[in-house]
Every structure is written in structure tokens, then in C-alpha cells.
Design a protein around this motif. Structure first.
Motif, PDB file in Angstrom:
ATOM      1  N   ASN A 230       0.831  -1.209   0.000  1.00  0.00           N
ATOM      2  CA  ASN A 230       0.000   0.000   0.000  1.00  0.00           C
ATOM      3  C   ASN A 230       0.861   1.253   0.000  1.00  0.00           C
ATOM      4  OD1 ASN A 230      -2.287  -1.613   0.133  1.00  0.00           O
ATOM      5  ND2 ASN A 230      -2.531  -1.385   2.346  1.00  0.00           N
ATOM      6  N   ARG A 231       1.869   1.262   0.852  1.00  0.00           N
ATOM      7  CA  ARG A 231       2.778   2.420   0.918  1.00  0.00           C
ATOM      8  C   ARG A 231       3.426   2.683  -0.437  1.00  0.00           C
ATOM      9  NH1 ARG A 231       8.375   1.194   3.554  1.00  0.00           N
ATOM     10  NH2 ARG A 231       8.342   0.013   1.599  1.00  0.00           N
ATOM     11  N   ASP A 232       3.910   1.632  -1.067  1.00  0.00           N
ATOM     12  CA  ASP A 232       4.579   1.796  -2.355  1.00  0.00           C
ATOM     13  C   ASP A 232       3.603   2.255  -3.443  1.00  0.00           C
ATOM     14  OD1 ASP A 232       6.832   0.939  -1.051  1.00  0.00           O
ATOM     15  OD2 ASP A 232       6.747  -1.119  -1.836  1.00  0.00           O
ATOM     16  N   PHE A 233       2.352   1.783  -3.354  1.00  0.00           N
ATOM     17  CA  PHE A 233       1.354   2.156  -4.354  1.00  0.00           C
ATOM     18  C   PHE A 233       1.006   3.645  -4.278  1.00  0.00           C
ATOM     19  CE2 PHE A 233      -3.212   2.810  -5.267  1.00  0.00           C
ATOM     20  CZ  PHE A 233      -3.208   2.547  -6.621  1.00  0.00           C
ATOM     21  N   VAL A 234       0.874   4.174  -3.075  1.00  0.00           N
ATOM     22  CA  VAL A 234       0.460   5.578  -2.929  1.00  0.00           C
ATOM     23  C   VAL A 234       1.638   6.540  -2.964  1.00  0.00           C
ATOM     24  CG1 VAL A 234      -1.592   4.941  -1.614  1.00  0.00           C
ATOM     25  CG2 VAL A 234       0.506   5.529  -0.389  1.00  0.00           C
ATOM     26  N   ALA A 235       2.857   6.032  -2.825  1.00  0.00           N
ATOM     27  CA  ALA A 235       4.038   6.901  -2.711  1.00  0.00           C
ATOM     28  C   ALA A 235       4.144   7.964  -3.806  1.00  0.00           C
ATOM     29  CB  ALA A 235       5.309   6.050  -2.660  1.00  0.00           C
ATOM     30  N   PRO A 236       3.892   7.640  -5.089  1.00  0.00           N
ATOM     31  CA  PRO A 236       4.010   8.679  -6.121  1.00  0.00           C
ATOM     32  C   PRO A 236       2.974   9.800  -5.989  1.00  0.00           C
ATOM     33  CG  PRO A 236       4.058   6.472  -7.083  1.00  0.00           C
ATOM     34  CD  PRO A 236       3.602   6.318  -5.673  1.00  0.00           C
ATOM     35  N   HIS A 237       1.968   9.598  -5.164  1.00  0.00           N
ATOM     36  CA  HIS A 237       0.878  10.567  -5.037  1.00  0.00           C
ATOM     37  C   HIS A 237       0.859  11.225  -3.658  1.00  0.00           C
ATOM     38  CE1 HIS A 237      -0.668   8.624  -8.681  1.00  0.00           C
ATOM     39  NE2 HIS A 237      -0.452   7.483  -8.069  1.00  0.00           N
ATOM     40  N   LEU A 238       1.983  11.109  -2.925  1.00  0.00           N
ATOM     41  CA  LEU A 238       2.040  11.618  -1.556  1.00  0.00           C
ATOM     42  C   LEU A 238       2.930  12.842  -1.445  1.00  0.00           C
ATOM     43  CD1 LEU A 238       2.447   8.500   0.785  1.00  0.00           C
ATOM     44  CD2 LEU A 238       0.477  10.028   0.633  1.00  0.00           C
ATOM     45  N   GLU A 239       2.548  13.736  -0.557  1.00  0.00           N
ATOM     46  CA  GLU A 239       3.392  14.848  -0.135  1.00  0.00           C
ATOM     47  C   GLU A 239       3.536  14.750   1.376  1.00  0.00           C
ATOM     48  OE1 GLU A 239       3.367  19.755   0.109  1.00  0.00           O
ATOM     49  OE2 GLU A 239       2.041  18.723  -1.311  1.00  0.00           O
ATOM     50  N   LEU A 240       4.773  14.585   1.858  1.00  0.00           N
ATOM     51  CA  LEU A 240       5.019  14.357   3.276  1.00  0.00           C
ATOM     52  C   LEU A 240       5.702  15.550   3.917  1.00  0.00           C
ATOM     53  CD1 LEU A 240       6.385  10.692   3.068  1.00  0.00           C
ATOM     54  CD2 LEU A 240       4.068  11.420   3.652  1.00  0.00           C
ATOM     55  N   PRO A 241       5.618  15.686   5.246  1.00  0.00           N
ATOM     56  CA  PRO A 241       6.388  16.725   5.941  1.00  0.00           C
ATOM     57  C   PRO A 241       7.880  16.502   5.725  1.00  0.00           C
ATOM     58  CG  PRO A 241       4.718  15.757   7.382  1.00  0.00           C
ATOM     59  CD  PRO A 241       4.776  14.905   6.153  1.00  0.00           C
ATOM     60  N   PRO A 242       8.705  17.542   5.930  1.00  0.00           N
ATOM     61  CA  PRO A 242      10.157  17.397   5.715  1.00  0.00           C
ATOM     62  C   PRO A 242      10.768  16.254   6.520  1.00  0.00           C
ATOM     63  CG  PRO A 242       9.556  19.702   5.988  1.00  0.00           C
ATOM     64  CD  PRO A 242       8.323  18.921   6.283  1.00  0.00           C
ATOM     65  N   VAL A 243      10.298  16.072   7.739  1.00  0.00           N
ATOM     66  CA  VAL A 243      10.768  14.963   8.565  1.00  0.00           C
ATOM     67  C   VAL A 243       9.531  14.176   9.007  1.00  0.00           C
ATOM     68  CG1 VAL A 243      11.987  14.248  10.640  1.00  0.00           C
ATOM     69  CG2 VAL A 243      12.755  16.267   9.368  1.00  0.00           C
ATOM     70  N   PHE A 244       9.397  12.961   8.447  1.00  0.00           N
ATOM     71  CA  PHE A 244       8.230  12.143   8.777  1.00  0.00           C
ATOM     72  C   PHE A 244       8.701  10.711   8.977  1.00  0.00           C
ATOM     73  CE2 PHE A 244       4.149   9.928   7.794  1.00  0.00           C
ATOM     74  CZ  PHE A 244       3.355  10.585   8.737  1.00  0.00           C
ATOM     75  N   PRO A 245       8.565  10.175  10.191  1.00  0.00           N
ATOM     76  CA  PRO A 245       9.082   8.827  10.479  1.00  0.00           C
ATOM     77  C   PRO A 245       8.499   7.775   9.544  1.00  0.00           C
ATOM     78  CG  PRO A 245       8.459   9.968  12.505  1.00  0.00           C
ATOM     79  CD  PRO A 245       7.946  10.804  11.371  1.00  0.00           C
TER      80      PRO A 245
END
Length: 301
Positions: A230-245
Motif C-alpha cells: 500500500n505504501r509503495d502504491f500511494v508513494a508517487p501521489h504523496l506529499e510528506l512533511p520534511p521529517v516524517f518517520p
């Protein structure tokens, strides 16, 4: 258009809904497993604003290993949950299999003008979630003896809970946008809604309701394979904070079993929805909002 269940228009007042789902055990207790699997199967009907009417048991079981008492308990669990849902179990099919699997094929009905669809979200809607998250991580930890059966009791109760109250409240408040959160995790199902509706979404991580111990277990990498996918599938469509665990992203992507509904609520319907949810005794969390733009998800702390 991808939906949670197949829909067939019968007439101006009735749409027939049809779905099927089954899976391997997520708990050791066969009765509870039957309850969870049935609740999960009914969920796709509820996710579209419908009511289950008829169900068929789908069972794979090692019937030649003198374990028929366990199969009986699984089916009893499913029957009890079907009774709670007001749904008749009218038969089914069983296959001899080394690994148990159980679920249901379900027929339900909805009013065509009051159905809930994945493409119904509009810019400015608020995102509501109706069950806490983390069942994939917790059940994986249990299967690997990282937690005890006692530690899984609360999660089992969440998985066995019907989405009936949340669905009925949404229909009463005339909410038309939503889905249920299951194998693709919160992020995967939210991305589906964004893509179908042509909107973007902001998700507030601090507002997400996680069950006890989920974060520590995720940090220790007790995570199912489906969650990584799931993580890999959505990764191209994600915007994360500069530091996100990294473990927090896995928590948001965790593959759920019989999760809650994810609903997009217009601002002008928030009050009516809150009243309906309270009248049904249904808890909920506001976890984000939608906006105009490309189908992307922005996670903020």
C-alpha cells in the motif's frame, strides 16, 4: 467507475448490490473469526449506503482433519453477525482446503438516489473516519507472538463491529461520498476517492485514531506485507512533511480487516451528519479535508 460493490438498477426506488469477500483467520477463536469475516463481507454493502438482505457462506476448510467443531463455530459466528445485520444466510459452498478461509457473498439493496459513491467527494469536504486504525499491524504482531491474545481483544471487537450505524447515519444525512477502509489501507482507499472524484486531500496524522500499541509495534516492524505494498502504491501521489518517520507512513497505509467507513462530508451537512451519528451511537473522527487539484494526498502532522 470502481465501486465497493456491484450495483444493478432494478427500478426507480431499488438498486441491487452484490459483493463477495473472504480471507484466512486473523484471530485464533473460530467464532470471533466468523464474526469478523461476516462483518467484513457486509461492509461493502454498507459502504454504498445499502442494507444486506441475503448471504451465502464461502468456506475453505480442512474438513478431513476432524476439526468440524471449529468449522461449526466459524459458521455460527457468521450466522450471529448476519442476524445482527438483519441478513438471511441462505446457503453456501465449502471446499476441502489445508488452510481455513471464510467469508460471504452478499446481496443487498439501496435507494438509487441515496447511494454512497467513491466519486462523490467535492473540494472543501471534510473527511470522517468511523473506526480506529491498526488492525493489520496488531494481527501481524499477534501471529508472530509479539503480543498476546489478550492484547488483541479490543482490535477483534473493532473488526467484528458492523458498519451499519455509520452507513445508516450517512444515508439519513444525505451523504453521497465514501468508501470503506480495508485491504488498501486508509491511504490507498483515500487515493481511490481522490482519483474517482478528481480532488486532492490533506490528512492530519495527529487526528488519526490508532489503537493502543500500534505505533510501537510499527516502529518494531511488525507490519504485514500488504501494508508495504500500500505504501509503495500511494508513494508517487504523496506529499510528506520534511521529517516524517517511516513507521508512521506505514501506520497510515496499514492494510485493515473490516475497517470503518471513510466519508467526505460537505460543510453544510456537518451538523446533520453529527446529529445522525449521535442518534445511532456511532463514534467518528475528522481526519482531513479535500481540495481542488490533482489527485494527491498531503500528510501534515
Amino acid at each position: 467507475m470502481a465501486e465497493d460493490a456491484a450495483a444493478y438498477l432494478l427500478d426507480a426506488d431499488r438498486a441491487l448490490l452484490f459483493t463477495a469477500d473472504y480471507f484466512t483467520p486473523v484471530v485464533d477463536d473460530p467464532f470471533m473469526y466468523g464474526q469478523i469475516a461476516a462483518a467484513n463481507a457486509f461492509s461493502d454493502i454498507y459502504a454504498m449506503g445499502g442494507k444486506p438482505a441475503l448471504a451465502l457462506n464461502l468456506t475453505n476448510f480442512p474438513s478431513r482433519q476432524n476439526r468440524l467443531d471449529e468449522m461449526e463455530e466459524i459458521l455460527r459466528g457468521g450466522a450471529e453477525k448476519a442476524k445482527e445485520a438483519g441478513c438471511l444466510v441462505v446457503g453456501g459452498h465449502t471446499i476441502d482446503d489445508a488452510e481455513p478461509k471464510y467469508g460471504m457473498a452478499v446481496v443487498g439493496f439501496a435507494h438509487p438516489g441515496r447511494m454512497i459513491h467513491k466519486n462523490g467527494a467535492r473540494p472543501g469536504d471534510f473527511l470522517y473516519l468511523t473506526k480506529p486504525l491498526g488492525t493489520g499491524i496488531l494481527t501481524t504482531a499477534f501471529k508472530n507472538a509479539a503480543i498476546s491474545e489478550k492484547d488483541l481483544v479490543a482490535a477483534a471487537a473493532v473488526m467484528a463491529k458492523l458498519n451499519r450505524a455509520a452507513s445508516e447515519a450517512a444515508v439519513e444525512a444525505e451523504i453521497t461520498a465514501g468508501t470503506d477502509v480495508t485491504g488498501f489501507g486508509l491511504l490507498g482507499h483515500l487515493l481511490e476517492m481522490c482519483q474517482q472524484a478528481g480532488v486532492s486531500a490533506t490528512l492530519h496524522f495527529s487526528a488519526l485514531p490508532f489503537m493502543e500499541r500500534v505505533e510501537s509495534l510499527a516502529n518494531d516492524e511488525w507490519v504485514p506485507g500488504g501494508t508495504y505494498a500500500n505504501r509503495d502504491f500511494v508513494a508517487p501521489h504523496l506529499e510528506l512533511p520534511p521529517v516524517f518517520p517511516a513507521h508512521r507512513l506505514l501506520m497510515a497505509a496499514d492494510a485493515q480487516t473490516s475497517g470503518g467507513l471513510l466519508l467526505a462530508i460537505p460543510r453544510e451537512k456537518q451538523s446533520a451528519f453529527a446529529v445522525a451519528m449521535r442518534s445511532h451511537g456511532q463514534e467518528y473522527w475528522i481526519v482531513g479535508e479535500t481540495a481542488a487539484g490533482q489527485a494527491r494526498i498531503k500528510i501534515v502532522e
